[in-house]
Design a protein around this motif. Structure first.
Motif, short mmCIF file in Angstrom:
data_model
loop_
_atom_site.label_atom_id
_atom_site.label_comp_id
_atom_site.label_asym_id
_atom_site.label_seq_id
_atom_site.Cartn_x
_atom_site.Cartn_y
_atom_site.Cartn_z
N ARG A 262 3.27 -13.43 -2.36
CA ARG A 262 2.51 -12.81 -1.27
C ARG A 262 3.41 -11.89 -0.42
N GLY A 263 2.87 -10.71 -0.11
CA GLY A 263 3.56 -9.79 0.76
C GLY A 263 4.72 -9.05 0.14
N LYS A 267 2.87 -1.58 1.18
CA LYS A 267 2.11 -1.50 2.42
C LYS A 267 0.87 -0.66 2.18
N ASP A 268 -0.27 -1.13 2.66
CA ASP A 268 -1.53 -0.38 2.56
C ASP A 268 -1.57 0.64 3.69
N SER A 271 -5.05 0.12 5.89
CA SER A 271 -5.25 -1.10 6.67
C SER A 271 -3.97 -1.57 7.36
N GLY A 273 -1.94 -3.52 5.98
CA GLY A 273 -1.58 -4.79 5.36
C GLY A 273 -0.56 -4.62 4.24
N GLN A 274 -0.08 -5.74 3.75
CA GLN A 274 0.94 -5.73 2.71
C GLN A 274 0.37 -6.30 1.42
#
Length: 316
Positions: A262-263, A267-268, A271, A273-274
């Motif tokens: 996860r992560g 990077k988005d 949004s 988010g990662q």
């Protein structure tokens, strides 16, 4: 004088858009300064190629060039007779005095108003008595830049050489997408008559990576594991775009088993988010045959026969 862009790219005037793109890519690769360090001739040729493609690679600019509305640099061409009428001023027998309408007295131009050029050039003449200098925004330029996948993932600053030879520091944002265009305001061709310069547009391409594969904001990694790690499980190191991490291989893992980190993706840009990274296990035997391993497997196989293709054949 700027060279004819069709001659620079080695294509005919009826060449297709695809032919122009292919010619540009072939020549740009051959003459790129990074591939010809210290060779001024190659650098000059690369600039000519870039300027030519900036014009012919844009359908609208190409059409305007073919109609004679802009020149080989992308600059606006004044209307026919523009310079001739202005050159007449101040000469014996000229058409008028300084500050007078240069077209007054010419057949059909008694009521001529220079402001009509605003419709042609997009901007009117500069203010001031007798000032008939026209303001024209500079043309835009386009450049293509290829960056490493890690630069696209983590972000970077790259120095690029524009078609006119100017060097700029370009910021590659983290999570950069393939084919995205970055706009550099005011870094295009200079304007005329005090008007502002055009913009530079840099199309960013991302080179394939030997270990990481990008899918959207995900990163996928093929990880070889030993037979012992697959059967018995264990902890192994996995490279990721932001550095190596330790993961646990479950007991009894097969080729195709996927572990999620996860992560550890990209990077988005929308949004914020990662994304995640996905590790695909590949059970890998030793490069050379091992007699002891063969004997052990043969003994085990005789007592534990199984068919790994049973489901496959049933579904066929």
């Amino acid at each position: 004088m700027a060279l004819d862009p069709y001659q620079v790219l080695g294509v005919t005037k009826n060449a297709s858009d695809e032919d122009i793109r292919k010619a540009y890519r072939k020549l740009a690769k051959k003459h790129h300064p990074d591939l010809n360090p210290g060779k001024r001739e190659a650098e000059d040729k690369f600039k000519q190629i870039s300027v030519a493609y900036d014009l012919l690679g844009d359908a609208e600019k190409r059409a305007r060039f073919d109609r004679g509305e802009i020149d080989a640099t992308g600059a606006e061409r004044p209307p026919e007779g523009f310079y001739r009428h202005y050159a007449d001023q101040g000469r014996p027998g000229g058409t008028g005095r300084a500050g007078a309408n240069p077209y007054r007295g010419q057949a059909g131009f008694e009521d001529f108003d220079p402001s009509i050029f605003a419709d042609i050039f997009g901007q009117g003449p500069r203010s001031g008595a007798g000032n008939t200098e026209f303001r024209m925004r500079g043309g835009d330029v386009q450049y293509e830049l290829t960056v490493d996948l890690l630069d696209a993932v983590n972000g970077a600053t790259k120095r690029v050489t524009m078609p006119d030879g100017k060097t700029l520091d370009l910021t590659i944002p983290a999570g950069m997408d393939e084919g995205r265009t970055l706009r550099l305001r005011g870094q295009g061709h200079p304007g005329l008559g005090g008007a502002g310069p055009g913009d530079a547009y840099v199309v960013v391409h991302i080179a394939p990576h030997p270990v990481f594969e990008r899918k959207g904001n995900e990163i996928h990694i093929d990880l070889p594991v030993t037979l012992g790690e697959a059967v018995l499980g264990g902890k192994v190191r996995v490279p990721t775009p932001t550095g190596a991490v330790t993961v646990t291989v479950p007991k009894g893992s097969n080729t195709g088993t996927v572990l999620r980190l996860r992560g550890k993706g990209l990077k988005d840009a929308k949004s914020g988010g990662q994304g995640d990274a996905f590790v695909h296990l590949q059970v890998t035997l030793p490069d050379k045959p091992d007699p002891e391993l063969e004997a052990l497997v043969r003994q085990w196989q005789d007592a534990h026969a199984y068919d790994p293709r049973a489901k496959l054949e049933a579904a066929a």
